[in-house]
Design an enzyme around this catalytic site. Structure first.
Site, PDB file in Angstrom:
ATOM      1  N   GLU A  49       0.768  -1.275  -0.018  1.00 53.82           N
ATOM      2  CA  GLU A  49      -0.076   0.070   0.017  1.00 53.82           C
ATOM      3  C   GLU A  49       0.991   1.291  -0.131  1.00 53.82           C
ATOM      4  OE1 GLU A  49      -2.803   0.610   3.337  1.00 53.82           O
ATOM      5  OE2 GLU A  49      -3.737   2.075   2.265  1.00 53.82           O
ATOM      6  N   CYS A 245      -6.620   1.069   2.757  1.00 57.93           N
ATOM      7  CA  CYS A 245      -7.459   2.294   2.828  1.00 57.93           C
ATOM      8  C   CYS A 245      -7.308   3.142   1.518  1.00 57.93           C
ATOM      9  CB  CYS A 245      -7.290   3.219   4.062  1.00 57.93           C
ATOM     10  SG  CYS A 245      -7.736   2.076   5.648  1.00 57.93           S
ATOM     11  N   ASN A 376     -11.892  -3.031   0.002  1.00 53.49           N
ATOM     12  CA  ASN A 376     -10.679  -3.211   1.106  1.00 53.49           C
ATOM     13  C   ASN A 376     -11.356  -3.808   2.410  1.00 53.49           C
ATOM     14  OD1 ASN A 376      -8.278  -3.240   2.455  1.00 53.49           O
ATOM     15  ND2 ASN A 376      -8.800  -1.229   3.203  1.00 53.49           N
ATOM     16  N   GLU A 377     -11.448  -3.173   3.145  1.00 57.71           N
ATOM     17  CA  GLU A 377     -11.562  -3.458   4.458  1.00 57.71           C
ATOM     18  C   GLU A 377     -13.349  -2.958   4.854  1.00 57.71           C
ATOM     19  OE1 GLU A 377      -9.694  -1.334   7.797  1.00 57.71           O
ATOM     20  OE2 GLU A 377      -8.685  -3.252   8.116  1.00 57.71           O
TER      21      GLU A 377
END
Ligand code: AHR
Length: 657
Positions: A49, A245, A376-377
């Site tokens: 990332e 993120c 993603n999350e």
């Protein structure tokens, strides 16, 4: 089928909670003749990332910050240089730009060059350059007024030494690319780039770059070789990218959009990096994403290091820790189309629209992408309903692509427990779990997957890292205590290879002068890179990867001891690979028995990491905590071996049936 053969009592022994039976000694039995689950080649991978200046300022070796003058403050990173006798102005301008997608440029008006008038770029926490290396300076330049101007290009160290120079001239009133080679006369981690005009007149400058000639695998617009090599050395089974993120963005307007990250650099639309202002305790106001390292380069890196690409795409949700902005369900189509187009870009033939774009970028052969992350999350019903829509379309067109879905930010919270049954009901392929916890959690979680259902979605332990302090604390350390606990956890992942098919530490890398988050797997400055204790522990697991799990039984562990064990067999060589984590402060002499083995070569190999719990690697002492390789003498179907205190050991034993 479960491969772990610990009885429940023996599991307790592993955690050192049972009465001592030390008189009989510790016995570790590996059933060589009873191979269990197949271990996925993707078991250990990496997660990249752009956080902590991981891309611009890190893996992507451009030395000029804000080369395109597209930061919201177009002159951020640049300072005026006005030496004795010099007169002039510099300003950002946008009339008749070099490229419409890159509307700002620098206008340098020189009334009197004196002893030097121009501009300097500070780089990413300055610039590291090496004697003996060559750097390509390039810029788009146009002269709009005045007598013929020249441009002196100089590399000047923080203590004022000029260690490289070149000169450009012959500018016209049309934008044109100019290049020069700089060969530094000294190595320094802290230089700046100076552009000094000679003569009187007005110059426009854009896309100002200083790029090392040597890149990883000599790729054009390639990667910093030492950092990329650290990734390659892990032999990662996959690479998850580009986040994290940053895929989501604070709001949807600054989400990651892969299509804006490919093609000519000037067309890659710069946006703010989501980590720019995320943490008040670690602000990074100069953190933007140039996308010089874009999706094509990510795929190319995967191919170069033998990692399966796992791109993650925004699923119509901005970061739920920030705005949580949602794309209405009936407006998701462009997001799903991005996913379809990405698969075509990676895998499609030259005759397809997006396959043709890949070919035009220099890659004829498909990248062979098999994995794709939807979001993603993410969490909550909003995620499940979006995932469902993505999966329906993607599975209909590309059933061979395995989709990675999210179970939220924690490994056992309400969000997690909401997601799993629903993803199971949707027959999801692979569910991504994230865990940032203290070392104690990691030891306890070594048995986490022993009781997972053996059918249904597989698990991707997509982000894990033991926190010596607490999540997002700037006090977290990459110490041996954390690495040891992670290693114990990894034995549990590998033992449950029928459930867990992928894992990766997070975050991957950080600039020592530019980080927002710690701990990280590797650290770097402008010239050097260091693998943490966590890196080397992880590497022991990823580079000693068996093909099938072998059952293990452990008995007679002394009170206060705790061993975490996984055994496997590498089918291609017949080797038995035994990974043992001794979490306690005393060594454990152990009798190892290879049950059902034929001949065992007396000379095996051992790779052992042992250190004090607070030990860390640093740029100045980069392998203080690292494996030591040795010949393992006296191996046999039954032999004695001592596992040192606070250690991770990998034993490779040559065994024939
Ligand atoms: O690894 C840092 C961040 O942690 C990732 O961006 C995100 O997925 C998680 O919250």
């Amino acid at each position: 089928m479960k491969c772990l053969e610990f009885t429940s009592a023996l599991t307790l022994v592993v955690f050192g909670a049972m009465a001592s039976v030390a008189a009989e000694g510790t016995r570790l039995t590996v059933s060589v003749d009873r191979p269990g689950a197949t271990i996925s080649p993707t078991m250990y991978g990496i997660f990249f990332e752009d956080i902590n200046f991981g891309a611009d300022g890190g893996l992507y070796p451009e030395l000029v910050k804000n080369r395109s003058f597209e930061f919201p403050d177009p002159l951020m990173g640049w300072t005026k240089v006005q030496r004795s006798g010099a007169q002039g102005t510099l300003a950002a301008a946008d009339q008749e730009p070099f490229h419409a997608a890159n509307p700002h440029y620098l206008r340098l008006q020189v009334a009197d060059a004196g002893e030097g008038f121009g501009v300097a770029n500070e780089g990413f926490r300055e610039m590291g350059v090496r004697q003996g290396a060559t750097y390509t300076f390039s810029a788009q330049v146009r002269q709009v007024a005045g007598e013929p101007l020249s441009l002196r290009v100089e590399l000047i160290t923080s203590d004022g030494r000029t260690v490289g120079q070149a000169k450009l001239n012959g500018f016209t009133n049309k934008w044109q690319a100019y290049t020069a080679k700089l060969c530094p006369t000294a190595t320094t981690p802290k230089a700046r780039l100076y552009l000094l005009a000679e003569g009187r007149g007005t110059l426009d400058l854009d896309m100002i770059s200083l790029f090392p000639e040597q890149t990883f695998k000599n790729r054009p617009n390639g990667l910093r070789p030492d950092v990329a090599q650290m990734l390659a050395d892990l032999k990662p089974g996959f690479m998850r990218f580009p986040g994290g993120c940053i895929v989501e963005g604070h709001t949807l307007s600054n989400r990651y959009q892969w299509k804006t990250t490919i093609g000519p650099l000037e067309e890659r639309r710069l946006i703010m990096n989501r980590w720019n202002d995320e943490f008040k305790h670690r602000p990074a106001p100069d953190y933007y994403q140039s996308f010089g390292l874009g999706f094509f380069e990510f795929f190319q890196l995967c191919a170069d290091i033998g990692a399966e690409p796992l791109p993650i795409l925004n699923c119509g949700m901005a970061c739920q820790f920030n705005s949580g902005e949602l794309v209405p369900l009936d407006q998701l189509e462009p997001y799903i189309q991005d996913a379809l187009d990405l698969i075509e870009f990676a895998n499609g033939p030259a005759t397809s629209t997006w396959g043709a774009k890949r070919v035009a970028l220099g890659r004829v052969e498909p990248f062979g992408m098999k994995l794709l992350g939807v979001g993603n999350e993410q969490w909550g019903p909003q995620y499940i309903e979006r995932y469902e829509r993505f999966a329906k379309v993607l599975k209909a067109k590309y059933p061979e692509i395995r989709l990675v879905s999210s179970s939220g930010p924690g490994p056992a919270d309400d969000k997690f427990h909401f997601a799993w049954p629903r993803l199971r009901a949707l027959n999801a392929d692979i569910v991504d779990e994230h865990c940032y916890h203290n070392p104690g959690w990691f030891y306890a979680a070594a048995t986490r997957y022993d009781n997972y259902p053996r059918t249904g979605p597989k698990v991707f332990m997509g982000e894990y890292a033991a926190q010596s302090d607490k999540v997002v604390s700037p006090e977290n350390r990459n110490n041996w205590e954390c690495a040891l606990a992670e290693a114990a956890f990894l034995t549990g992942l590998e033992r449950n290879a029928d459930v867990v098919v992928m894992s990766s530490y997070a975050p991957l890398g950080a600039h020592v002068d530019g980080w927002q988050w710690r701990p990280n797997l590797i650290w770097f400055d402008n010239l050097r890179v260091v693998g943490t204790a966590n890196y080397y522990a992880h590497k022991l697991f990823s580079t000693h990867l068996g093909s099938v799990v072998l059952p293990v039984q452990l008995a007679g562990l002394p009170a206060g001891s705790s061993l975490y064990v996984v055994a496997s067999r590498l089918t291609s060589t017949g080797e038995v690979i035994l990974k043992v984590v001794n979490a306690a402060a005393q060594a454990v002499p152990t009798q190892i028995q290879l049950q059902g083995a034929g001949r065992v070569e007396p000379a095996g190999r051992s790779f052992v990491m042992a250190a004090a719990l607070q030990d860390e690697n640093t740029l100045d002492n980069p392998t203080k905590v690292a494996p030591r390789e040795a010949v393992l003498a006296g191996a046999a179907a039954r032999f004695q071996h001592t596992f040192p205190a606070h250690s991770v050991s990998v034993l490779r034993l040559k065994v024939s049936n």
